[in-house]
Write a protein that holds these residues in place. Sequence first.
Motif, short mmCIF file in Angstrom:
data_model
loop_
_atom_site.label_atom_id
_atom_site.label_comp_id
_atom_site.label_asym_id
_atom_site.label_seq_id
_atom_site.Cartn_x
_atom_site.Cartn_y
_atom_site.Cartn_z
N UNK A 21 0.67 -0.81 0.21
CA UNK A 21 -0.22 -0.03 0.23
C UNK A 21 0.97 0.95 0.24
N UNK A 22 0.59 2.66 -1.08
CA UNK A 22 0.83 3.70 -0.53
C UNK A 22 1.14 4.27 0.63
N UNK A 23 1.83 5.04 1.17
CA UNK A 23 1.05 5.15 2.37
C UNK A 23 2.22 6.68 2.47
N UNK A 24 3.01 6.77 0.54
CA UNK A 24 3.14 8.65 0.77
C UNK A 24 3.04 8.69 -0.51
N UNK A 25 2.41 9.55 -0.94
CA UNK A 25 2.33 10.17 -2.34
C UNK A 25 2.68 11.37 -2.53
N UNK A 26 3.47 12.00 -3.39
CA UNK A 26 4.43 13.32 -3.03
C UNK A 26 5.13 13.83 -4.18
N UNK A 27 4.34 14.73 -4.87
CA UNK A 27 5.10 15.34 -6.26
C UNK A 27 6.45 16.32 -5.52
N UNK A 28 7.10 16.24 -6.03
CA UNK A 28 8.58 16.58 -5.14
C UNK A 28 9.25 16.52 -5.89
N UNK A 43 -2.45 19.78 -2.37
CA UNK A 43 -1.31 21.30 -1.80
C UNK A 43 -0.26 21.19 -1.46
N UNK A 44 0.01 22.03 -1.55
CA UNK A 44 1.33 22.88 -1.52
C UNK A 44 1.81 23.22 0.19
N UNK A 45 3.04 22.35 0.14
CA UNK A 45 3.53 22.25 1.40
C UNK A 45 4.56 22.80 1.84
N UNK A 46 5.50 22.90 1.24
CA UNK A 46 6.55 23.95 1.06
C UNK A 46 6.92 24.36 0.00
N UNK A 47 8.27 25.08 -0.09
CA UNK A 47 9.50 25.13 -1.70
C UNK A 47 10.56 25.03 -0.89
N UNK A 48 10.43 23.45 -1.18
CA UNK A 48 11.73 22.52 -1.03
C UNK A 48 12.11 21.14 -1.68
N UNK A 49 13.44 21.19 -0.75
CA UNK A 49 13.26 19.09 -1.53
C UNK A 49 12.12 18.14 -0.65
N UNK A 50 11.84 18.48 -0.02
CA UNK A 50 10.65 17.82 0.81
C UNK A 50 10.98 16.40 1.01
N UNK A 51 9.93 15.78 0.30
CA UNK A 51 9.92 14.12 0.99
C UNK A 51 11.45 13.46 0.20
N UNK A 52 11.87 14.12 -1.03
CA UNK A 52 12.96 13.45 -1.47
C UNK A 52 14.39 13.61 -0.66
N UNK A 53 14.76 14.18 -0.09
CA UNK A 53 16.03 14.27 1.14
C UNK A 53 15.30 13.81 2.13
N UNK A 54 14.29 13.30 2.31
CA UNK A 54 13.43 12.96 3.55
C UNK A 54 12.52 13.32 4.78
N UNK A 55 12.72 14.52 4.16
CA UNK A 55 11.71 15.65 4.88
C UNK A 55 10.47 14.75 4.47
N UNK A 56 10.07 14.16 4.24
CA UNK A 56 8.30 13.62 4.82
C UNK A 56 7.90 13.72 5.15
N UNK A 57 8.31 14.34 6.50
CA UNK A 57 7.31 14.32 7.85
C UNK A 57 6.40 12.95 8.60
N UNK A 75 10.92 12.15 -7.31
CA UNK A 75 12.17 12.58 -7.22
C UNK A 75 13.42 11.78 -7.91
N UNK A 76 14.36 12.48 -7.02
CA UNK A 76 15.60 11.01 -8.20
C UNK A 76 16.18 10.21 -6.79
N UNK A 77 15.23 9.92 -5.78
CA UNK A 77 16.35 9.43 -4.25
C UNK A 77 15.67 8.47 -4.69
N UNK A 78 15.70 7.17 -4.06
CA UNK A 78 14.69 6.36 -3.35
C UNK A 78 15.14 5.24 -2.43
N UNK A 79 16.80 5.71 -2.29
CA UNK A 79 17.72 4.28 -1.33
C UNK A 79 17.05 4.40 -0.16
N UNK A 80 17.23 3.63 0.86
CA UNK A 80 16.69 1.90 1.90
C UNK A 80 16.10 4.05 2.97
N UNK A 81 15.81 3.48 3.66
CA UNK A 81 15.25 4.82 4.85
C UNK A 81 14.84 5.61 4.55
#
Length: 920
Positions: A449-456, A518-532, A555-561
């Motif tokens: 199941x998809x728990x995070x769906x982020x345009x980031x 909705x717009x949550x911020x202007x920045x890397x957010x989920x891709x850097x691990x700032x998914x909250x 995004x461009x990165x999906x490494x473990x954790x």
Amino acid sequence: MVTEDFSDAIREFEHDGETYTMADLTVLEEQGLCDLDSLPVSIRILLESVLRNADGDVIDADAVRAAASWEPDVPDAEVPFTVSRVVLQDLTGVPAVVDLAALRSAADRKGVDPTVVEPEVPCDLVIDHSVQVDHFGSDDAYEKNVEIEYERNEERYRAIKWAQQAFEDFEVVPPGTGIVHQVNLEHLGRVVHDREVDGERWLVPDTLVGTDSHTPMIGGIGVVGWGVGGIEAEAALLGQPINMSLPEVVGVRLSGDLPEGATATDLVLHITEKLREVGVVDKFVEFYGPGVSQLSVADRATISNMAPEQGSTISMFPVDEKTLEYLELTGRDPEHIDLVRAYLEEQGLFGEQDPEFTEVVEFDLGEVEPSLAGHKKPHARIPMGDLDEHFPSLLEEQGVLGPGGEPAIGDGSGTSTADSTAAGPGLALDEKVPVELEDGTEVEIGHGDVLVSAITSCTNTSNPSVMVGAGLLARNAAEAGLEVPEYVKTSLAPGSRVVTEYLERSGLLEDLEDLGYHVVGYGCTTCIGNSGPLPEPIEKAIDEHDLWTTSVLSGNRNFEARIHPKIQANYLASPPLVVAYGLAGRMDIDLEEEPIGTDDDGEEVYLEDVWPDTEEIRETIHDSISPEMFEEKYASVYEGDERWESLDAPDGDVYDWDSESTYIREPPFFQEFPLEAPGVDNVDDARALLTLGDTVTTDHISPAGLFGEDLPAGQWLKERGVEPHEFNTYGSRRGNHEVMMRGTFANVRIKNELLDGTEGGYTVHHPTGEETSVFEASERYREDDTPLVVMAGEELGTGSSRDWAAKGTDLLGIRATIGKSYERIYRDNLIGMGVLPLQFDDGEGWEELGLDGDEYFEISGLEDGLEPNAVLTVTAENEDGETVEFDVTAQVDTPMAVEYVENGGVLHLVLRRLLNSELN
């Protein structure tokens, strides 16, 4: 001043009534040093820099000849490359500011004017990596997230504002503006600089390094730029040339047209997969051929952005008519655009090029199909139609499921997450767990199941075609009555405010918001691990049932954790597919054949029913984007909002360190600083701190995301009265070496082979055999003056240009790493901290040599100093006195890199030179 050999190359250039100075490459051709038409564009840009900066001292005539000597069979030559500017983002920019402040403090302690430490080239720091997705799915999500961002990071931002006033040519783009690469592409990038130098008005190609590995995105507009660690960027800021071996250049010949329904993201995932197969690490990549003209500049930038995932240093496109049209669209001054054309035409650098390359790779755009990348490697492409088979196979490989989709181990104890405390019964693939959310909503979740769906992230948000495509898909889905399941955390993080503007103008922002984006911020957010955070009941269910849940992000990165420590499988996709899988709510689905959901009448709705038409995307872009939008949004790019303006920053030339701070502390690198270089010696009686496998990323070595109170970094903060909810992230604490060295090798997914089957930052303290944290073990070794090594497999240090992956390695007492191969940036960062990156001979590794990691290690061959690419001997002796001897090659390939190691690091060398110059 240019050496006499090439003084004729510096000449005047007249344009539109103005007189400029330029370094003319054609003079070198006239002297018989090169055939310009045969040189790749990137090599010509390097050559111009060497020619222009040749002074007979730091850069001499031989360096010019070396740069001009490039040919497909690349000669063994060193090039001192001087960039025209540096770009930082805040997670790497704050430690850079801290280092510069520490250098000034060191100079002050030596009685030297601290302003001797001053950037020699312009620098822009874009604050974009600190905002987290705490709030989402509401109209006020952005405001709430920004408010929390300032609360968490106020001290860090004050330090940045200090740097802005303390250093010349150091500009700051405040929070809430956009992601560094999109701001760079849309505004900071000049292609050609019109710059005053020593009273002369020069024309200079725009070149740069940045402290984010995705800096090569600027290659989409024909600018040579790549990512480096903060250490190397700081040296470049201080005027140190980047000494590099002349690179191989791979030409990628593009042909054909993208098929209907294929996006730029699909294209880049194909190219990334292809170039990883070819092998382009340490190489430059240039795109050429008839297919280039079929791609928009935004498409080109999407490809260039993924250079680190491809493995290349840069991925660059030519400057052509489309480039100039893009500069016009993004609000650049028309007179400057004319100057760009005139200068590049004068240098023979404008338009289509057909030079010689070290290797040519053919790529047909017509072969691209809708794709994703996952589950933990950005270059592991999966055709969209294969996901329904991919995910069950993945869970079988991981031992979560048996061949029939049933739990592999009935009690669920086989593959629990690293921090699971109460693993319950395992679930079959088609089983669900009921979860009651905090607001009383009841949902069911299971594997896949998809728990995070982020345009980031910058990979896609810079590209209007995929952003508009996502909006149109959202509109079509909402009209069909589709909704995103309640358990999916949705977010939209535009790369710049211009994106929000054209989404609003087209009405598509409202359509995205209807589905929760909705717009949550202007920045890397989920891709850097700032998914909250995820909802606590969902995290509890994951732990109790060992669920392999998923995220999907543009995004461009999906490494473990990296995305979230509780989510095991992460997939990269285009923004339209991010929305599609968010609607479906699961990844184990074939969207080519299975319905995405049902409409208001209970009828099945398929992806093809809601997929936007290509012509509609084009028309929407044409009607919604104008140069005035860019001019307006970037007119006050350095001003910030009222929060930024109200921050009281410290002033003065020397930073006032606060010994009680938990965010900004003076690092130990220069506190006791000898004026003589320490040199490099043999290593005796070293122990292995960790023994690692393949593809250990910089995220494994120095994670950026959240951490808990049970880890050494969390314990240090708790001892100082910081509550766990105030920890923030590792990335935000990079101005504090105490936190960062405790976080080194502390990723919850890292696997130290010294410990059988254990995940996380743990190791064995060899003298006692006790299992403990990596940091605690390193402290014990330090007390006994025991040097340390780390052994690893292929691709050590792949991923982000994270200088703390090297700084932390150094502070733990690690003298050398020994791997089968290295990612370029991590290797260079190690050298920049004085740590030796050593490489096993082909066919050898610690496993092949029969090493367990509990041996004593000696590294010999350094008694007479270090030479470039020196072959050294390692002797490993176990407790029974049995020895294994093997050769390694020092991945220190230039004389300047040798100097860095001998000085204990590049900043140590720069400071030593500055101090000795002032004191002698």
